[in-house]
Design an enzyme around this catalytic site. Structure first.
Site, PDB file in Angstrom:
ATOM      1  N   GLY A  64     -30.507 -68.772-143.495  1.00  0.00           N
ATOM      2  CA  GLY A  64     -31.241 -69.122-144.713  1.00  0.00           C
ATOM      3  C   GLY A  64     -30.414 -69.041-145.979  1.00  0.00           C
ATOM      4  O   GLY A  64     -29.188 -68.973-145.928  1.00  0.00           O
ATOM      5  N   GLU A  78     -25.548 -76.701-149.484  1.00  0.00           N
ATOM      6  CA  GLU A  78     -25.055 -77.989-148.975  1.00  0.00           C
ATOM      7  C   GLU A  78     -24.460 -77.884-147.574  1.00  0.00           C
ATOM      8  O   GLU A  78     -24.550 -78.830-146.783  1.00  0.00           O
ATOM      9  CB  GLU A  78     -23.962 -78.542-149.904  1.00  0.00           C
ATOM     10  N   HIS A 129     -25.343 -75.875-145.004  1.00  0.00           N
ATOM     11  CA  HIS A 129     -26.432 -75.921-144.015  1.00  0.00           C
ATOM     12  C   HIS A 129     -27.069 -77.315-143.960  1.00  0.00           C
ATOM     13  O   HIS A 129     -27.403 -77.824-142.895  1.00  0.00           O
ATOM     14  CB  HIS A 129     -27.542 -74.935-144.403  1.00  0.00           C
ATOM     15  N   ASP A 183     -17.258 -71.071-140.064  1.00  0.00           N
ATOM     16  CA  ASP A 183     -17.282 -69.903-139.174  1.00  0.00           C
ATOM     17  C   ASP A 183     -16.651 -70.318-137.840  1.00  0.00           C
ATOM     18  O   ASP A 183     -17.313 -70.357-136.802  1.00  0.00           O
ATOM     19  CB  ASP A 183     -18.722 -69.427-138.992  1.00  0.00           C
ATOM     20  N   VAL A 190     -18.076 -77.601-145.739  1.00  0.00           N
ATOM     21  CA  VAL A 190     -18.484 -78.251-146.991  1.00  0.00           C
ATOM     22  C   VAL A 190     -18.039 -77.345-148.148  1.00  0.00           C
ATOM     23  O   VAL A 190     -18.233 -76.130-148.101  1.00  0.00           O
ATOM     24  CB  VAL A 190     -20.017 -78.449-147.023  1.00  0.00           C
ATOM     25  N   SER A 245     -23.527 -68.636-148.698  1.00  0.00           N
ATOM     26  CA  SER A 245     -24.653 -67.918-149.320  1.00  0.00           C
ATOM     27  C   SER A 245     -24.141 -66.709-150.093  1.00  0.00           C
ATOM     28  O   SER A 245     -24.780 -66.228-151.022  1.00  0.00           O
ATOM     29  CB  SER A 245     -25.633 -67.450-148.247  1.00  0.00           C
TER      30      SER A 245
HETATM   31  P1  AMP Z   1     -25.299 -68.901-141.925  1.00  0.00           P
HETATM   32  O1  AMP Z   1     -26.627 -69.125-142.552  1.00  0.00           O
HETATM   33  O2  AMP Z   1     -24.276 -68.381-142.881  1.00  0.00           O
HETATM   34  O3  AMP Z   1     -25.364 -68.138-140.630  1.00  0.00           O
HETATM   35  O4  AMP Z   1     -24.779 -70.340-141.517  1.00  0.00           O
HETATM   36  C1  AMP Z   1     -25.515 -71.169-140.669  1.00  0.00           C
HETATM   37  C2  AMP Z   1     -24.652 -72.298-140.212  1.00  0.00           C
HETATM   38  O5  AMP Z   1     -24.195 -73.034-141.351  1.00  0.00           O
HETATM   39  C3  AMP Z   1     -23.385 -71.811-139.474  1.00  0.00           C
HETATM   40  O6  AMP Z   1     -23.114 -72.689-138.392  1.00  0.00           O
HETATM   41  C4  AMP Z   1     -22.333 -71.905-140.528  1.00  0.00           C
HETATM   42  O7  AMP Z   1     -21.033 -72.099-140.012  1.00  0.00           O
HETATM   43  C5  AMP Z   1     -22.796 -73.147-141.286  1.00  0.00           C
HETATM   44  N1  AMP Z   1     -22.194 -73.160-142.616  1.00  0.00           N
HETATM   45  C6  AMP Z   1     -22.227 -72.177-143.542  1.00  0.00           C
HETATM   46  N2  AMP Z   1     -21.502 -72.525-144.625  1.00  0.00           N
HETATM   47  C7  AMP Z   1     -20.985 -73.754-144.358  1.00  0.00           C
HETATM   48  C8  AMP Z   1     -20.147 -74.652-145.079  1.00  0.00           C
HETATM   49  N3  AMP Z   1     -19.681 -74.366-146.279  1.00  0.00           N
HETATM   50  N4  AMP Z   1     -19.826 -75.828-144.493  1.00  0.00           N
HETATM   51  C9  AMP Z   1     -20.293 -76.144-143.246  1.00  0.00           C
HETATM   52  N5  AMP Z   1     -21.086 -75.335-142.529  1.00  0.00           N
HETATM   53  C10 AMP Z   1     -21.436 -74.162-143.072  1.00  0.00           C
END
Ligand code: AMP
Length: 289
Positions: free
Chosen positions: A31, A35, A37, A150, A176, A186
């Site tokens: 959550g 951009e 996500h 990640d 992104v 986040s």
């Molecule tokens: P998180 O909410 O941080 O667990 O991220 C959820 C998903 O979004 C994971 O697969 C992250 O790798 C992806 N994600 C987070 N930040 C980015 C970003 N800047 N560019 C691309 N994917 C992202």
């Protein structure tokens, strides 16, 4: 878009969807959407009949001294953003429903975790594969979308689906970035104004590394030292790691060849930032042809 908060309701929705739909794209998140996500959601939208996104701040993947309690949350805003991105089902379970009492079986990752974030965040990837196994069983996706930001997570999940025969295609989506190159996260909201100005150095140092490799640099230790120097010189953050491996296996390399990852983690006062690049390096013989 349907917002579903219980496992029971999700199961009955997936069961009836499966009668008429052949492709489900799944975007697991914690959550506080940005951009990054939403790009995963759009990618899922383009290639699947149904898109499911989950929002779950998974306590199991946070260490005792990490930021679980203060992880940013804004479900109302997330709901509007997910709807705009074309998500069909937004799944927001609560912790007690996901972890019903004591777990009788636990999962432990054995490969690809003794480096990068895995070395610093003990148990983190055990928590990630545990929750993903639950979510994969519930959502039964055709494709699941993960961000390259990640990259170690993608490598570990790749191991999970292969070892346990999940019939799911894992799609890695490029990182992104903000206009100045900082990877969207986040956690960027925790940066002070000065740290925010310094933070793009992480990506700049990685791009410089890529240029030096393309210019013929072959020695991983030189590449890593140059990145460290640049980050140390231009930021107030403390380097957690600068590492270089084969990707996705995450083996150490003496010489650069094939898919490689260069990854950095820097601890600022209130936020730990990570970034990486993945490069395909042609074998030397080929380059000389
Ligand atoms: P998180 O909410 O941080 O667990 O991220 C959820 C998903 O979004 C994971 O697969 C992250 O790798 C992806 N994600 C987070 N930040 C980015 C970003 N800047 N560019 C691309 N994917 C992202």
């Amino acid at each position: 878009m349907k917002v579903i908060t219980t496992i029971h309701e999700l199961q009955s929705n997936i069961e009836s969807l499966k009668k008429s739909v052949t492709t489900i794209g799944f975007v697991p998140t914690m959550g506080y959407l940005h951009e990054g996500h939403l790009t995963l959601a759009k990618e899922a939208r383009d290639h699947n009949e149904v898109v499911v996104m989950s929002i779950f701040v998974n306590p199991l993947q946070f260490g005792p001294n990490e930021d679980f309690d203060r992880y940013p949350r804004d479900v109302e805003r997330d709901t509007a953003l997910a709807r705009n991105a074309g998500v069909d089902i937004l799944f927001i379970p609560n912790t007690d429903d996901v972890y019903r009492g004591k777990q009788s079986v636990t999962m432990s990752v054995k490969e690809r975790v003794d480096v990068l974030c895995g070395r610093k965040r003990e148990g983190h990837f055990d928590g990630v594969v545990t929750v993903l196994t639950k979510l994969f069983h519930l959502v039964q996706p055709t494709r699941a979308y993960f961000g390259q930001k990640d990259a170690q997570q993608v490598a570990v999940v790749d191991g999970l689906v292969k070892d346990y025969f999940f019939p799911i295609k894992i799609v890695r989506v490029p990182t992104v970035r903000e206009e100045d190159g900082l990877a969207k996260s986040s956690r960027n909201v925790y940066l002070s104004q000065q740290e925010r100005r310094e933070a793009p150095i992480l990506y700049q140092s990685l791009k410089k590394a890529r240029e030096s490799i393309m210019g013929g640099e072959q020695d991983p230790s030189v590449i890593m030292r140059n990145i460290c120097d640049m980050i140390q010189e231009h930021t107030s953050g403390k380097i957690d790691y600068v590492e270089l491996y084969s990707y996705p296996e995450l083996y150490e390399l003496n010489r650069l060849e094939g898919e490689i990852i260069i990854a950095v983690a820097v601890q600022f006062k209130q936020a730990r930032l990570i970034d990486n690049i993945i490069i395909s390096v042609e074998p030397e013989e080929k380059l000389n042809v």
